[in-house]
Design an enzyme around this catalytic site. Structure first.
Site, PDB file in Angstrom:
ATOM      1  N   ASP A   1       0.843  -1.195   0.000  1.00 22.01           N
ATOM      2  CA  ASP A   1       0.000   0.000   0.000  1.00 22.01           C
ATOM      3  C   ASP A   1       0.877   1.244   0.000  1.00 22.01           C
ATOM      4  O   ASP A   1       1.972   1.239   0.583  1.00 22.01           O
ATOM      5  CB  ASP A   1      -0.886   0.037   1.250  1.00 22.01           C
ATOM      6  CG  ASP A   1      -2.119  -0.841   1.122  1.00 22.01           C
ATOM      7  OD1 ASP A   1      -2.380  -1.345   0.019  1.00 22.01           O
ATOM      8  OD2 ASP A   1      -2.817  -1.012   2.137  1.00 22.01           O
ATOM      9  N   CYS A   2       0.374   2.303  -0.595  1.00 20.02           N
ATOM     10  CA  CYS A   2       1.119   3.566  -0.647  1.00 20.02           C
ATOM     11  C   CYS A   2       1.588   3.999   0.742  1.00 20.02           C
ATOM     12  O   CYS A   2       2.734   4.400   0.926  1.00 20.02           O
ATOM     13  CB  CYS A   2       0.236   4.641  -1.280  1.00 20.02           C
ATOM     14  SG  CYS A   2       1.017   6.266  -1.406  1.00 20.02           S
TER      15      CYS A   2
END
Length: 217
Positions: A64-65
């Site tokens: 995930d970012c």
């Protein structure tokens, strides 16, 4: 719908932890996408930064970012096929470290809660009996004043699995601006989730090789 504003960090620009003729491992910072999205402003990502220095790099998996930590990339098609098969067959070993809200009383445990996309509020996910099966093991590493440092081992790899599973048991990850309330969001300048350990079978030597990047919490 959650509004996503992309502001990737410039420091560190690229943190390479290991490289040989078949693979390269980086430590991705929180706030950097793993690969580019559709929007033009998402071109800056871990993959494209790596390609500037190693043009043959191939993306194998994603974080995930907002999640930081270890990512492995292949440097040739044979390595790509080999390691992707390891991920698909769950032959790799990986764990994350998170700092979560509140005190977890159990020293360890298992969370098995099915998940699916929340169509009313993308890109969020939701716990649902008719969702895909999802399993996470947890182990308490340290209990602090109002939070718990916990080791998380996801057996499945669903979108936002660790975030949602921790929220579901009443211990939302600090800094989670997707699933946390205002107090949770203000508790940290970033999501307190880090991919700390990754073990794979090397695609050429066939030896077990492990990587470690200490959590920053």
């Amino acid at each position: 719908m959650k509004i996503f504003t992309y502001q990737p960090p410039a420091i560190p620009w690229l943190d390479i932890r290991y490289q040989d003729r078949d693979i390269v491992v980086i430590n991705k910072p929180s706030g950097l996408l793993s690969n580019p999205g559709r929007a033009e402003n998402t071109h800056d990502c871990a993959l494209n930064r790596l390609l500037q220095f190693i043009p043959e790099a191939i993306l194998l998996h994603r974080l995930d970012c907002a999640t930081s930590g270890l990512m492995v990339f292949a440097l040739n098609k044979k390595a790509e096929s080999n390691i992707k098969t390891q991920f698909q067959n769950r032959q790799t070993e990986k764990y994350y470290v998170a700092l979560v809200d509140g005190i977890i009383e159990q020293d360890e445990g298992k969370i098995s809660l099915a998940m699916k996309a929340d169509k009313a509020e993308p890109p969020l996910q939701m716990i649902a009996d008719d969702g895909k099966s999802s399993t996470t093991y947890f182990e308490v590493l340290e209990r602090r004043a109002n939070s718990t440092l916990v080791k998380l081992n996801p057996i499945t790899g669903r979108t936002h699995q660790l975030r949602l599973h921790m929220k579901a048991i009443g211990h939302t990850i600090l800094g989670d601006d997707f699933y946390g309330d205002e107090r949770i969001i203000k508790a940290s300048t970033r999501l307190c989730l880090h991919a700390q350990h990754l073990t794979i079978t090397h695609p050429f030597s066939q030896k077990t090789i492990g990587f470690y990047s200490k959590h920053p919490f």
